[in-house]
Design an enzyme around this catalytic site. Structure first.
Site, short mmCIF file in Angstrom:
data_model
loop_
_atom_site.label_atom_id
_atom_site.label_comp_id
_atom_site.label_asym_id
_atom_site.label_seq_id
_atom_site.Cartn_x
_atom_site.Cartn_y
_atom_site.Cartn_z
N LEU A 33 0.85 -1.18 0.00
CA LEU A 33 0.00 0.00 0.00
C LEU A 33 0.89 1.24 0.00
CD1 LEU A 33 -2.67 -1.04 2.65
CD2 LEU A 33 -2.91 -1.06 0.16
N SER A 34 0.29 2.39 -0.23
CA SER A 34 1.10 3.61 -0.22
C SER A 34 1.75 3.82 1.14
CB SER A 34 0.26 4.82 -0.62
OG SER A 34 -0.90 4.93 0.17
N GLU A 35 1.05 3.46 2.24
CA GLU A 35 1.66 3.50 3.57
C GLU A 35 1.13 2.38 4.46
OE1 GLU A 35 2.31 7.74 2.24
OE2 GLU A 35 0.42 6.65 2.55
N THR A 36 2.02 1.90 5.32
CA THR A 36 1.69 0.96 6.39
C THR A 36 2.22 1.57 7.67
OG1 THR A 36 1.84 -0.94 4.91
CG2 THR A 36 2.06 -1.38 7.26
N HIS A 69 -2.91 10.74 5.43
CA HIS A 69 -3.96 9.73 5.54
C HIS A 69 -3.56 8.62 6.51
CE1 HIS A 69 -2.39 6.53 2.79
NE2 HIS A 69 -3.39 5.80 3.24
#
Length: 290
Positions: free
Chosen positions: A44-47, A76
């Site tokens: 994902l774009s961030e974890t 986000h």
């Protein structure tokens, strides 16, 4: 070891229309390598990883990873992680949630139920935009390079500013929100640049007159070709637009349109802080073994 886990959709009033963040709720004891490996795996774009706070006054500490590395701040993930922390039983010590992360302490507030043109709106979380680490005009040669990579003519770009508050965002203001949606970037030509584009709508979107801007975010160097909805970029853009008188004290930005998402970012300047908020929804809840 089994740890609690949530995947939270952020900046959309209905599930799977915004930007997901993977949140490991019980991250104490994980190594940097384990966190980075899991972030690459989720893709994902961030974890993010929730940890006990180290700074006085913080409710929790957050570490944020992209598939390519760690970020000091991202928007986000901040809202999605605060949502997961609250759902897991977290209770703020004060009126606001105080998140500790790489840029320091970030206040987060819970906003009441509201309404929009589509009817009742869910409660939102909002973070106070952190100060810009880098601001000011972008060098003309770099603007020309990025403009070409975006497939734009120089006349399409109204202004370009650094709006870095975690990621090293540069933001280009285009002549309209419609043009923002139409952009087809050359990701290879963008290279490692972290680029946001923003354009104003003359009269909002059909059925949503409150939407004042369209935003897109490209970060191929972080392993994210296009981020669906981006809190840090919207926060940086809000600081810029409010500073230069280009936006009202309260507005909504749309993001994700080009990806068939329906992200809506709510920005409010209360004279002291600029608050960047949106709806949050848990889509996946369970455990992970790390």
């Amino acid at each position: 070891m089994t740890r609690r886990f949530a995947q939270v959709d952020v900046f959309a009033s209905s599930p799977v229309a915004g930007n997901p963040v993977a949140v490991v709720v019980d991250a104490d004891g994980l190594t940097d390598d384990q966190m980075a490996a899991f972030a690459r795996w989720t893709n994902l774009s961030e974890t993010t990883f929730l940890l006990p706070p180290e700074s006085p006054g913080a409710d929790y500490r957050l570490r944020i990873f992209t598939p390519a590395g760690e970020l000091p701040f991202a928007g986000h993930p901040t809202l999605g992680s605060a949502h997961a922390w609250l759902e897991s039983g977290g209770e703020p010590a004060g009126d606001q949630i105080i998140q500790e992360c790489g840029v320091g302490l970030v206040p987060i507030r819970r906003e009441g139920n509201g309404s929009d043109s589509a009817g009742p709106a869910p409660a939102r979380l909002a973070f106070a935009a952190p100060p810009l680490r880098r601001s000011g005009p972008v060098d003309a040669d770099l603007v020309a390079e990025v403009t070409a990579a975006l497939g734009l003519a120089s006349a399409d770009v109204v202004d370009a500013q650094w709006v870095a508050n975690g990621p090293d965002w540069m933001a280009l203001m285009l002549s309209s929100g419609e043009l923002v949606v139409e952009v087809e970037p050359d990701m290879a030509a963008l290279g490692t640049h972290e680029v946001g584009i923003v354009g104003a709508y003359a009269s909002g979107l059909p059925g949503e007159p409150e939407v004042g801007f369209e935003v897109r975010a490209f970060a191929p160097g972080q392993g994210v070709a296009e981020d669906p909805v981006t809190g840090s970029l919207n926060a940086g853009i809000a600081v810029w637009l409010r500073r230069d008188g280009r936006a009202p004290a309260s507005y909504v930005a749309a993001q994700g349109t080009a990806l068939d998402r329906a992200g809506r970012v709510h920005v409010t300047d209360d004279g002291t802080d600029i608050w960047v908020g949106g709806a949050t929804t848990t889509v996946i809840a369970g455990t992970v073994v790390l």
